[in-house]
Write an enzyme that holds these catalytic residues in place. Structure first.
Site, PDB file in Angstrom:
ATOM      1  N   ASP A  25      -1.842  51.217  59.788  1.00 19.00           N
ATOM      2  CA  ASP A  25      -0.354  52.613  59.608  1.00 19.00           C
ATOM      3  C   ASP A  25       0.916  51.919  59.546  1.00 19.00           C
ATOM      4  O   ASP A  25       2.253  51.803  60.048  1.00 19.00           O
ATOM      5  CB  ASP A  25      -0.226  53.283  61.366  1.00 19.00           C
ATOM      6  CG  ASP A  25      -1.487  53.948  61.602  1.00 19.00           C
ATOM      7  OD1 ASP A  25      -2.198  54.291  61.138  1.00 19.00           O
ATOM      8  OD2 ASP A  25      -1.326  54.552  62.960  1.00 19.00           O
ATOM      9  N   GLU A  73      -1.496  57.103  59.628  1.00 20.31           N
ATOM     10  CA  GLU A  73      -0.876  58.508  60.664  1.00 20.31           C
ATOM     11  C   GLU A  73      -0.923  59.408  60.059  1.00 20.31           C
ATOM     12  O   GLU A  73       1.039  59.638  59.962  1.00 20.31           O
ATOM     13  CB  GLU A  73      -0.797  58.363  62.327  1.00 20.31           C
ATOM     14  CG  GLU A  73      -0.816  59.386  63.011  1.00 20.31           C
ATOM     15  CD  GLU A  73      -0.278  58.614  64.126  1.00 20.31           C
ATOM     16  OE1 GLU A  73      -0.240  57.716  64.744  1.00 20.31           O
ATOM     17  OE2 GLU A  73      -0.176  59.975  65.365  1.00 20.31           O
ATOM     18  N   LYS A 130      -5.095  59.437  58.955  1.00 21.67           N
ATOM     19  CA  LYS A 130      -5.787  60.010  60.074  1.00 21.67           C
ATOM     20  C   LYS A 130      -5.007  60.997  60.944  1.00 21.67           C
ATOM     21  O   LYS A 130      -3.466  60.657  60.998  1.00 21.67           O
ATOM     22  CB  LYS A 130      -6.042  58.904  60.252  1.00 21.67           C
ATOM     23  CG  LYS A 130      -5.248  57.661  60.974  1.00 21.67           C
ATOM     24  CD  LYS A 130      -5.523  56.883  62.196  1.00 21.67           C
ATOM     25  CE  LYS A 130      -4.998  55.525  62.369  1.00 21.67           C
ATOM     26  NZ  LYS A 130      -3.738  55.779  63.189  1.00 21.67           N
ATOM     27  N   LYS A 133      -4.903  59.336  66.795  1.00 18.84           N
ATOM     28  CA  LYS A 133      -4.045  57.275  67.190  1.00 18.84           C
ATOM     29  C   LYS A 133      -5.208  56.826  66.667  1.00 18.84           C
ATOM     30  O   LYS A 133      -5.098  54.968  65.324  1.00 18.84           O
ATOM     31  CB  LYS A 133      -3.828  56.957  67.911  1.00 18.84           C
ATOM     32  CG  LYS A 133      -2.757  57.839  68.283  1.00 18.84           C
ATOM     33  CD  LYS A 133      -1.460  58.142  68.395  1.00 18.84           C
ATOM     34  CE  LYS A 133      -0.206  58.629  69.037  1.00 18.84           C
ATOM     35  NZ  LYS A 133       0.250  59.272  67.797  1.00 18.84           N
ATOM     36  N   VAL A 158       0.348  48.229  63.536  1.00 19.08           N
ATOM     37  CA  VAL A 158       1.233  49.344  64.366  1.00 19.08           C
ATOM     38  C   VAL A 158       0.520  50.186  65.017  1.00 19.08           C
ATOM     39  O   VAL A 158      -0.319  51.132  64.402  1.00 19.08           O
ATOM     40  CB  VAL A 158       2.614  49.160  64.152  1.00 19.08           C
ATOM     41  CG1 VAL A 158       3.748  47.927  63.737  1.00 19.08           C
ATOM     42  CG2 VAL A 158       2.904  50.263  63.103  1.00 19.08           C
ATOM     43  N   THR A 159       0.752  50.818  66.493  1.00 18.43           N
ATOM     44  CA  THR A 159       1.308  50.050  67.878  1.00 18.43           C
ATOM     45  C   THR A 159       0.141  49.423  67.923  1.00 18.43           C
ATOM     46  O   THR A 159      -0.479  49.953  68.543  1.00 18.43           O
ATOM     47  CB  THR A 159       2.453  50.113  68.156  1.00 18.43           C
ATOM     48  OG1 THR A 159       1.992  52.102  69.046  1.00 18.43           O
ATOM     49  CG2 THR A 159       3.926  51.296  67.610  1.00 18.43           C
ATOM     50  N   CYS A 163      -2.261  53.124  67.890  1.00 18.30           N
ATOM     51  CA  CYS A 163      -3.376  53.463  67.184  1.00 18.30           C
ATOM     52  C   CYS A 163      -3.925  51.852  67.385  1.00 18.30           C
ATOM     53  O   CYS A 163      -5.199  52.025  66.356  1.00 18.30           O
ATOM     54  CB  CYS A 163      -2.520  53.624  66.226  1.00 18.30           C
ATOM     55  SG  CYS A 163      -1.859  55.511  65.661  1.00 18.30           S
ATOM     56  N   GLN A 203     -12.790  39.645  80.464  1.00 16.62           N
ATOM     57  CA  GLN A 203     -14.026  40.050  80.606  1.00 16.62           C
ATOM     58  C   GLN A 203     -15.512  39.594  79.630  1.00 16.62           C
ATOM     59  O   GLN A 203     -15.933  39.872  79.907  1.00 16.62           O
ATOM     60  CB  GLN A 203     -14.592  41.801  81.026  1.00 16.62           C
ATOM     61  CG  GLN A 203     -13.193  41.842  82.448  1.00 16.62           C
ATOM     62  CD  GLN A 203     -13.174  43.414  83.031  1.00 16.62           C
ATOM     63  OE1 GLN A 203     -14.273  43.543  83.060  1.00 16.62           O
ATOM     64  NE2 GLN A 203     -12.206  44.736  82.688  1.00 16.62           N
TER      65      GLN A 203
END
Ligand code: TIU
Length: 227
Positions: A25, A73, A130, A133, A158-159, A163, A203
């Protein structure tokens, strides 16, 4: 085995499949005054600041012949692909589909919806419009990745926490090995960017890896040389 020096540990590059760059995007709507980003109350300069780094990443990946995907987007002119919930969000003076300084806001084909000229797709690169997001929702991205035997995704754009992170999580659940390029992604909120980088690689890499543009290009160069 070639790898990219990354966090939380090295990102191993594949032997029998492909790596792609996906740039999320980088369109006028989010980077220039008058677009959707500003309508939502954001200061767009922060997003714009990464353009030279994204350009360096894009050109580096082009020179290494990686498959390149760009996303955008946007919604159909009749808004039939835009949920009412998304239309109502923001509560600004303008919303998706209204006329703004860059044409109708977040509508495919409008001036604001174009990928900025510095980063525009070139022949052979794939542009994925798209409505959501995440870049997998209601698009043929996965079909296009499978067709090219792509298993590893280098993600920029971004961002970071909207997204980019949504796409990375969608890809992670589909089995892609995802690396977020730290200096080629931006948020309107620096603390959200930092938190996203940390939560992705926490993790043991619960969502994937992070690395800088230099580390990515160096790793991919060694992968190409070995292959
Ligand atoms: N508002 C915001 O941070 N982002 C979006 O609405 N779309 C993307 O992230 N591309």
């Amino acid at each position: 085995m070639p790898f990219i020096a990354a966090q939380p540990y090295e990102y191993e590059l594949p032997i029998e499949s492909q790596i792609a760059l996906i740039v999320i995007d980088m369109q006028r709507d989010f980077l220039e005054p008058g677009g959707f980003g500003e309508v939502l109350g954001n200061e767009v300069g922060r997003a714009n600041a990464i353009v030279p780094t994204v350009k360096r990443l894009l050109e580096g990946c082009r020179s290494l012949n990686l498959p390149i995907f760009h996303t955008q987007e946007g919604h159909c002119a009749d808004l039939s692909d835009c949920p009412k919930s998304k239309l109502k969000r923001g509560r600004g003076d303008l919303t998706i589909g209204d006329s703004g300084k860059l044409g109708r806001i977040l509508i495919l084909g409008e001036p604001g919806n174009e990928i900025i000229s510095e980063l525009a797709p070139i022949a052979g690169e794939v542009l994925i419009p798209k409505p959501g997001k995440g870049a997998f929702y209601n698009t043929d991205l996965e079909v296009q990745l499978i067709a090219r035997n792509i298993t590893h995704l280098l993600i920029a754009g971004v961002t970071t926490e909207v997204c980019v992170q949504t796409t990375m999580r969608e890809a992670n659940d589909r089995g892609y090995e995802c690396l977020l390029v730290e200096d080629a992604t931006a948020s309107y909120f620096p603390e959200f960017k930092q938190a996203t980088l940390e939560m992705v690689r926490a993790q043991g890499g619960i969502v994937g890896w992070t690395a800088t543009t230099d580390q990515v290009l160096e790793g991919v160069r060694s992968w190409k040389a070995a292959g």
